[in-house]
Write a protein that holds these residues in place. Structure first.
Motif, mmCIF file in Angstrom:
data_model
loop_
_atom_site.group_PDB
_atom_site.id
_atom_site.type_symbol
_atom_site.label_atom_id
_atom_site.label_comp_id
_atom_site.label_asym_id
_atom_site.label_seq_id
_atom_site.Cartn_x
_atom_site.Cartn_y
_atom_site.Cartn_z
ATOM 1 N N MET A 50 -3.062 3.650 -2.926
ATOM 2 C CA MET A 50 -2.976 2.864 -4.074
ATOM 3 C C MET A 50 -2.533 1.595 -3.446
ATOM 4 O O MET A 50 -1.596 1.410 -2.557
ATOM 5 N N VAL A 51 -3.087 0.512 -4.109
ATOM 6 C CA VAL A 51 -2.354 -0.771 -3.913
ATOM 7 C C VAL A 51 -1.762 -1.276 -5.141
ATOM 8 O O VAL A 51 -2.175 -0.955 -6.364
ATOM 9 N N MET B 221 -3.313 0.128 -8.428
ATOM 10 C CA MET B 221 -4.679 0.372 -8.550
ATOM 11 C C MET B 221 -5.130 1.607 -7.469
ATOM 12 O O MET B 221 -4.604 1.448 -6.508
ATOM 13 N N PHE B 222 -5.789 2.524 -7.605
ATOM 14 C CA PHE B 222 -6.452 3.280 -6.790
ATOM 15 C C PHE B 222 -7.164 2.487 -5.839
ATOM 16 O O PHE B 222 -7.996 1.893 -6.233
ATOM 17 N N ILE C 138 0.943 -1.235 -0.240
ATOM 18 C CA ILE C 138 -0.106 0.002 -0.199
ATOM 19 C C ILE C 138 0.887 1.293 0.046
ATOM 20 O O ILE C 138 1.762 1.369 0.696
ATOM 21 N N VAL C 139 0.607 2.208 -0.832
ATOM 22 C CA VAL C 139 1.312 3.239 -1.117
ATOM 23 C C VAL C 139 0.245 4.526 -0.768
ATOM 24 O O VAL C 139 -0.755 4.373 -1.381
ATOM 25 N N SER C 140 0.943 5.644 -0.652
ATOM 26 C CA SER C 140 0.127 6.842 -0.459
ATOM 27 C C SER C 140 0.642 8.044 -1.110
ATOM 28 O O SER C 140 2.037 8.053 -1.409
ATOM 29 N N ASP C 141 -0.206 8.793 -1.631
ATOM 30 C CA ASP C 141 0.308 10.234 -2.197
ATOM 31 C C ASP C 141 -0.437 11.240 -1.745
ATOM 32 O O ASP C 141 -1.549 11.434 -1.865
ATOM 33 N N GLY C 142 0.184 12.467 -1.105
ATOM 34 C CA GLY C 142 -0.434 13.481 -0.593
ATOM 35 C C GLY C 142 -0.348 14.702 -1.553
ATOM 36 O O GLY C 142 0.571 14.862 -2.043
#
Length: 139
Positions: free
Chosen positions: A123-124, A131-132, A106-110
């Motif tokens: 996102m996965v 995938m969002f 799992i990744v994130s973007d701020g």
């Protein structure tokens, strides 16, 4: 057919080249479609969207659509939107089933929206791609 024979033909039955190819209604339809783009600020690349093209091809080739009324605001934002959401979820289900077998990252973007409110997207990531998953507004 000689000129004498064509002048004896009922004018209602005589087909002009423009009438034969139905040019006037086509010009009117082109005008109305372009006006829809211009008045709503729709991006021109929408005209390349295969779903956009499919809609007009379908409508033009079906004689059974006489009297059809375009979708209304409420249908678009309620029933049809819910149906499309279910359709997309069904398409994603096989991908989600792989998560249990192979695991995910799992990744994130701020970032900030136009009103400067902070947002985080999750996102996965799996071996076949990204995938969002979910977006959150923090305030």
């Amino acid at each position: 057919m000689s000129n004498q024979e064509t002048t004896n033909v009922d004018p209602k039955k005589r087909k002009t080249l423009e009438g034969f190819f139905n040019m006037q209604p086509r010009k009117i339809l082109d005008y109305e479609i372009s006006r829809m783009f211009y008045s709503s600020g729709l991006p021109f690349h929408l005209a390349r969207n295969p779903h956009y093209r499919k809609v007009f091809s379908f409508a033009a080739n079906k004689n059974c659509l006489s009297g059809y009324q375009p979708l209304g605001y409420n249908n678009l934002k309620t029933t049809l939107l819910a149906n499309e959401k279910r359709h997309v979820e069904n398409l994603l289900q096989p991908i989600k089933n792989i998560w249990k077998e192979k695991g995910v990252s799992i990744v994130s973007d701020g970032w900030s929206d136009p009103q400067k409110r902070p947002l985080i997207n999750f996102m996965v990531v799996i071996e076949s791609g990204l995938m969002f998953f979910k977006g959150l507004r923090l305030f």
